[in-house]
Design a protein around this motif. Structure first.
Motif, PDB file in Angstrom:
ATOM      1  N   PHE A 104      51.374  35.909  55.188  1.00  0.00           N
ATOM      2  CA  PHE A 104      50.309  35.427  54.313  1.00  0.00           C
ATOM      3  C   PHE A 104      49.822  36.511  53.363  1.00  0.00           C
ATOM      4  CE2 PHE A 104      50.209  33.070  58.245  1.00  0.00           C
ATOM      5  CZ  PHE A 104      50.022  31.758  57.850  1.00  0.00           C
ATOM      6  N   ASN A 108      46.285  37.942  57.878  1.00  0.00           N
ATOM      7  CA  ASN A 108      45.868  37.086  58.990  1.00  0.00           C
ATOM      8  C   ASN A 108      46.309  37.615  60.353  1.00  0.00           C
ATOM      9  OD1 ASN A 108      44.951  35.562  56.949  1.00  0.00           O
ATOM     10  ND2 ASN A 108      46.286  33.808  57.278  1.00  0.00           N
ATOM     11  N   LEU A 109      46.172  38.926  60.544  1.00  0.00           N
ATOM     12  CA  LEU A 109      46.392  39.461  61.893  1.00  0.00           C
ATOM     13  C   LEU A 109      45.200  39.055  62.746  1.00  0.00           C
ATOM     14  CD1 LEU A 109      47.723  43.027  61.093  1.00  0.00           C
ATOM     15  CD2 LEU A 109      49.008  41.011  61.748  1.00  0.00           C
ATOM     16  N   PHE A 110      45.392  39.084  64.084  1.00  0.00           N
ATOM     17  CA  PHE A 110      44.298  38.710  64.971  1.00  0.00           C
ATOM     18  C   PHE A 110      43.476  39.957  65.272  1.00  0.00           C
ATOM     19  CE2 PHE A 110      47.882  35.817  66.303  1.00  0.00           C
ATOM     20  CZ  PHE A 110      47.480  34.792  65.458  1.00  0.00           C
ATOM     21  N   PRO A 111      42.243  40.047  64.760  1.00  0.00           N
ATOM     22  CA  PRO A 111      41.505  41.310  64.818  1.00  0.00           C
ATOM     23  C   PRO A 111      41.082  41.715  66.224  1.00  0.00           C
ATOM     24  CG  PRO A 111      40.129  39.578  63.907  1.00  0.00           C
ATOM     25  CD  PRO A 111      41.508  39.004  64.035  1.00  0.00           C
ATOM     26  N   HIS A 112      41.076  40.766  67.180  1.00  0.00           N
ATOM     27  CA  HIS A 112      40.607  41.122  68.517  1.00  0.00           C
ATOM     28  C   HIS A 112      41.749  41.605  69.402  1.00  0.00           C
ATOM     29  CE1 HIS A 112      42.152  37.119  68.762  1.00  0.00           C
ATOM     30  NE2 HIS A 112      42.030  37.074  70.073  1.00  0.00           N
ATOM     31  N   LEU A 113      42.970  41.615  68.870  1.00  0.00           N
ATOM     32  CA  LEU A 113      44.118  42.061  69.665  1.00  0.00           C
ATOM     33  C   LEU A 113      44.724  43.308  69.029  1.00  0.00           C
ATOM     34  CD1 LEU A 113      45.878  38.618  70.194  1.00  0.00           C
ATOM     35  CD2 LEU A 113      44.355  39.794  71.761  1.00  0.00           C
ATOM     36  N   LEU A 121      52.124  38.111  71.425  1.00  0.00           N
ATOM     37  CA  LEU A 121      51.407  36.882  71.784  1.00  0.00           C
ATOM     38  C   LEU A 121      52.291  35.637  71.717  1.00  0.00           C
ATOM     39  CD1 LEU A 121      48.078  35.982  71.922  1.00  0.00           C
ATOM     40  CD2 LEU A 121      48.911  34.780  69.942  1.00  0.00           C
ATOM     41  N   ALA A 122      52.881  35.394  70.544  1.00  0.00           N
ATOM     42  CA  ALA A 122      53.665  34.162  70.383  1.00  0.00           C
ATOM     43  C   ALA A 122      54.924  34.159  71.254  1.00  0.00           C
ATOM     44  CB  ALA A 122      53.997  33.936  68.925  1.00  0.00           C
ATOM     45  N   TYR A 154      43.950  48.712  66.649  1.00  0.00           N
ATOM     46  CA  TYR A 154      43.553  47.367  66.237  1.00  0.00           C
ATOM     47  C   TYR A 154      43.796  47.207  64.739  1.00  0.00           C
ATOM     48  CZ  TYR A 154      41.492  46.530  70.767  1.00  0.00           C
ATOM     49  OH  TYR A 154      41.323  46.334  72.112  1.00  0.00           O
ATOM     50  N   GLY A 156      42.042  46.360  62.296  1.00  0.00           N
ATOM     51  CA  GLY A 156      41.011  46.915  61.422  1.00  0.00           C
ATOM     52  C   GLY A 156      41.166  48.402  61.152  1.00  0.00           C
ATOM     53  N   GLN A 157      41.974  49.080  61.981  1.00  0.00           N
ATOM     54  CA  GLN A 157      42.130  50.525  61.816  1.00  0.00           C
ATOM     55  C   GLN A 157      43.313  50.881  60.917  1.00  0.00           C
ATOM     56  OE1 GLN A 157      42.244  50.711  66.166  1.00  0.00           O
ATOM     57  NE2 GLN A 157      40.727  52.344  66.072  1.00  0.00           N
ATOM     58  N   GLN A 163      49.062  46.739  57.637  1.00  0.00           N
ATOM     59  CA  GLN A 163      48.753  45.438  58.240  1.00  0.00           C
ATOM     60  C   GLN A 163      49.791  44.403  57.833  1.00  0.00           C
ATOM     61  OE1 GLN A 163      44.775  43.858  58.411  1.00  0.00           O
ATOM     62  NE2 GLN A 163      43.895  45.812  57.846  1.00  0.00           N
ATOM     63  N   ARG A 170      55.320  40.762  63.276  1.00  0.00           N
ATOM     64  CA  ARG A 170      54.841  39.708  64.177  1.00  0.00           C
ATOM     65  C   ARG A 170      55.670  38.430  64.006  1.00  0.00           C
ATOM     66  NH1 ARG A 170      48.800  37.374  63.563  1.00  0.00           N
ATOM     67  NH2 ARG A 170      49.666  36.604  61.609  1.00  0.00           N
ATOM     68  N   SER A 171      55.975  38.084  62.747  1.00  0.00           N
ATOM     69  CA  SER A 171      56.802  36.898  62.514  1.00  0.00           C
ATOM     70  C   SER A 171      58.212  37.107  63.052  1.00  0.00           C
ATOM     71  CB  SER A 171      56.893  36.597  61.028  1.00  0.00           C
ATOM     72  OG  SER A 171      55.652  36.193  60.560  1.00  0.00           O
TER      73      SER A 171
END
Lengths: 263, 429
Positions: A104, A108-113, A121-122, A154, A156-157, A163, A170-171
């Motif tokens: 994207f 749209n990374l998951f910020p809490h992971l 995850l997937a 994370y 955010g860092q 990112q 990730r994909s």
């Protein structure tokens, strides 16, 4: 709308277009309410193709690739991905989504992971891969996008370019057969655009089937085997990159190219 | 042109900061008297605090701990009204804690709440061993048994219903598909509870009578009652609230309408009305002769009330999440429930922590409203204590004590929420 050039020879030995269909879109139409965003789209994508979709904003290019993995629903026509038809059947949708990767504009990374958890995850939950194996796969792809040392941080860092490379990794962890890129470099600083493009080129060199909505015309010239130009929800012109840039046929294409290439 | 040449001959040693900017003097100067306006405000506020404390402290420190009636208090303090009468707390504090629960069975309540701490601890603090969660799963069945007593087979039969539902889902899913499995997982336990659990529990009890002495609901009271209602309502309202919030956002028209209707109805009605419905109206609709425990009815009403508020708090958290998070989860092939559990809820609940804990605190304090329908929570008990000849006229001491107890609970919840917020900060915006 820049033209970032990657100064290196591109290895074309694995870039071959097969005659097997990856995606077939026939007479596809989409409306937002009464607004006709996509009009009679016909597109056949063969395995190994690297297609760049260009066009002014609001021309429906993002909507088109978002229809391919059902982030948007089409109202008429047919989309067949890898032999599976996209209908409202949830099983088909999940099957297609797990075979089609998407990157994207805003990562749209998951910020809490952590980065590693984002990547595992997937595979763990959708593919039911054992955790250890999923982590090995994730580290493999993180090395490929050249950020294995950030695995435990994370999102955010990390910088924007990092990112976006994580998002690509990730994909890839889902081992997709097709990758969709929705303006992957539009939210990035110029120097970060380069590192993301480099990753995308690397992917193309390995023979991945790619559909990229992008304004990076340099990337289109170097990597794409086909450029599609859209305006007002329809395909206006498509051609191989050389012809497309040097010898545009439609008036709208000529205008667009003269504006973005700044001549 | 001036001479620009400079070479240091001796290095300067480290020195203390000026006295006026460091230590206590520095702090006072910085925080209380940094400007004329600030100084005036500081002096006025300190004056006010002094005024309040000078009136309050002599009242609080009064030598009446040993008194056995209000009259005795007055004698001990020389007849003045400016002194508190603490004898009432010494004499009645057990009653304020346990209501009319039988004295010889107090240990059951104490044990129950001690075990509550053990059961809740692993949920609150993730550093504790995860194996403790097994006990947390058992506790909901253990808690009512310890409080109300009766045969041990009753809670076991109820728990068996959940186990039945779990296995129904596990084995029906591969055989009949997802939807059928969910329906079976709901239906089988319900059939079990209505028709089989009772006879089975009775049968087992007659074979192996393991039972605790039964305590009637009307003997429950005091903080024990508040905590029982509060804890159950808090624990159940969060999951129901999450489901309602999801229902409100659902694409399915019926589910959405039902959720919106429920939330808006409950939020539009005062809790007292719901409690009156629980205490009086509900019996009219029940088949004659059914004995539906009053505390259970109240718990159901308070839980529904809290769920509606919780749903709105959680919806706020959901609304704060960017759409891209849903799209990324979809694009990776996660199904709805996986996306909710792994991506959406962890973030939405984190955002809503302050609101969730506020709702918890509100629910806990609202349990005092049950005094209006005649349950003996601390406020209800304070009335019955005043009905005693010896303590007729004692008001502030009782309310002060009750307020202090509530403050301890609510303040701990508020502190925990701050701890949780700090812990969940993962270094991102």
């Amino acid at each position: 709308m820049s033209e970032t050039a990657i100064e290196r020879e591109i290895d074309r030995s694995h870039m071959e277009v097969s005659d097997k269909l990856a995606i077939q879109i026939t007479h596809m139409n989409k409306w937002y309410g009464t607004f006709h965003v996509l009009r009679d789209i016909n597109l056949s994508v063969y395995e190994g193709e690297r297609i760049v979709i260009a066009g002014p904003s609001g021309s429906g290019k993002s909507t088109l690739i978002r229809c391919i993995n059902r982030l948007e629903e089409h109202q008429a026509g047919e989309i067949v991905v890898d032999g599976t038809e996209l209908s409202s059947d949830l099983k088909n949708i999940d099957k297609i989504r797990s075979e089609v990767g998407m990157v994207f504009q805003h990562f749209n990374l998951f910020p809490h992971l952590t980065i590693l958890e984002n990547c595992t995850l997937a595979p763990i939950w959708v593919r039911k891969t054992p955790r250890k194996e999923a982590e090995e796969i994730a580290m493999h792809y993180l090395e490929k996008v050249k950020i294995p040392e950030q695995a435990l941080k994370y999102p955010g860092q990390l910088s924007g370019g990092q990112q976006q490379r994580v998002a690509i990794a990730r994909s890839l962890c889902m081992k997709p057969r097709i990758m969709l890129f929705d303006e992957p470099t539009s939210a990035l600083d110029p120097e970060m655009i380069k590192e993301v493009l480099e990753t995308m080129i690397q992917l193309a060199e390995e023979g991945m089937t790619m559909l990229c909505v992008t304004h990076e015309m340099g990337f289109a010239k170097q990597v794409a085997n086909r450029v599609i130009f859209m305006d007002q929800g329809q395909v206006v012109e498509q051609n191989e990159p050389n012809e497309f840039f040097n010898n545009p046929q439609h008036e709208r294409t000529k205008l667009f190219l003269s504006q973005i290439l700044g001549h | 042109m001036a001479d620009l040449h400079f070479v240091r001959k001796a290095m300067i040693e480290e020195q203390e900061p000026p006295a006026a900017t460091a230590g206590v003097a520095g702090w006072v100067r910085e925080n209380l008297f940094s400007s004329p306006l600030n100084a005036i405000l500081s002096i006025l506020s300190l004056g006010f605090v002094f005024y309040v404390l000078s009136a309050l402290l002599p009242w609080v420190f009064s030598p009446t701990w040993s008194a056995t009636s209000l009259g005795e208090c007055r004698e001990l303090t020389g007849g003045g009204h400016g002194k508190a009468c603490w004898g009432v707390i010494r004499e009645r504090w057990l009653q304020l804690m346990f209501g009319f629960y039988p004295k010889e069975l107090y240990w059951r309540v104490v044990l129950d709440f001690a075990l509550l701490i053990v059961a809740v601890a692993p949920v609150l603090f993730t550093k504790l061993p995860r194996k403790m969660l097994y006990f947390s799963a058992v506790y909901p069945f253990l808690m009512p048994w310890l409080l109300w007593g009766g045969s041990i087979w009753n809670p076991i039969a109820v728990a068996a219903g959940f186990v039945l539902g779990f296995f129904a889902h596990k084995y029906a899913r591969p055989a009949f598909g997802g939807l059928a499995a969910v329906i079976l997982a709901f239906l089988l336990p319900i059939i079990w509870w209505f028709f089989l659990a009772g006879p089975l529990a009775n049968g087992l009890a007659s074979v192996l009578p393991l039972a605790l002495e039964t305590v009637e609901s009307r003997n429950f009271g005091g903080f024990m009652l508040s905590i029982t209602i509060g804890v159950v309502a808090i624990a159940i309202s969060l999951p129901i609230g999450i489901l309602l919030a999801l229902g409100r956002q659902s694409d399915l028209f019926i589910v959405r309408s039902l959720s919106v209707g429920f939330i808006e109805f409950i939020r539009g009605v005062p809790l007292i009305t719901l409690l009156f419905v629980a205490s009086t109206l509900l019996n009219i609709f029940m088949p004659p002769g059914t004995d539906f425990d009053i505390i259970l009815r109240v718990i159901i009403m308070v839980t529904l009330f809290a769920s509606a508020y919780m749903a709105e708090v959680v919806r706020g958290g959901l609304a704060a999440l960017p759409k891209g998070q849903y799209e990324a989860a979809d694009a990776l092939g996660l199904d709805f429930w996986m996306a909710q559990r792994l991506i959406i809820m962890p973030q939405a609940l984190k955002i809503s922590i302050p609101g969730i804990v506020s709702t918890f605190i509100g629910v806990f304090k609202d349990t005092t409203l049950v005094s209006i329908i005649g349950l003996l929570d601390p406020i209800g008990l304070s009335n019955s204590i005043r009905a005693d000849q010896a303590w007729n006229g004692v008001v502030w001491e009782l309310y002060g004590f009750i307020a202090l107890m509530f403050f301890v609970f609510c303040f701990s919840m508020s502190r925990y929420s701050m701890f949780l917020e700090r812990k969940l900060q993962t270094g991102h915006r």
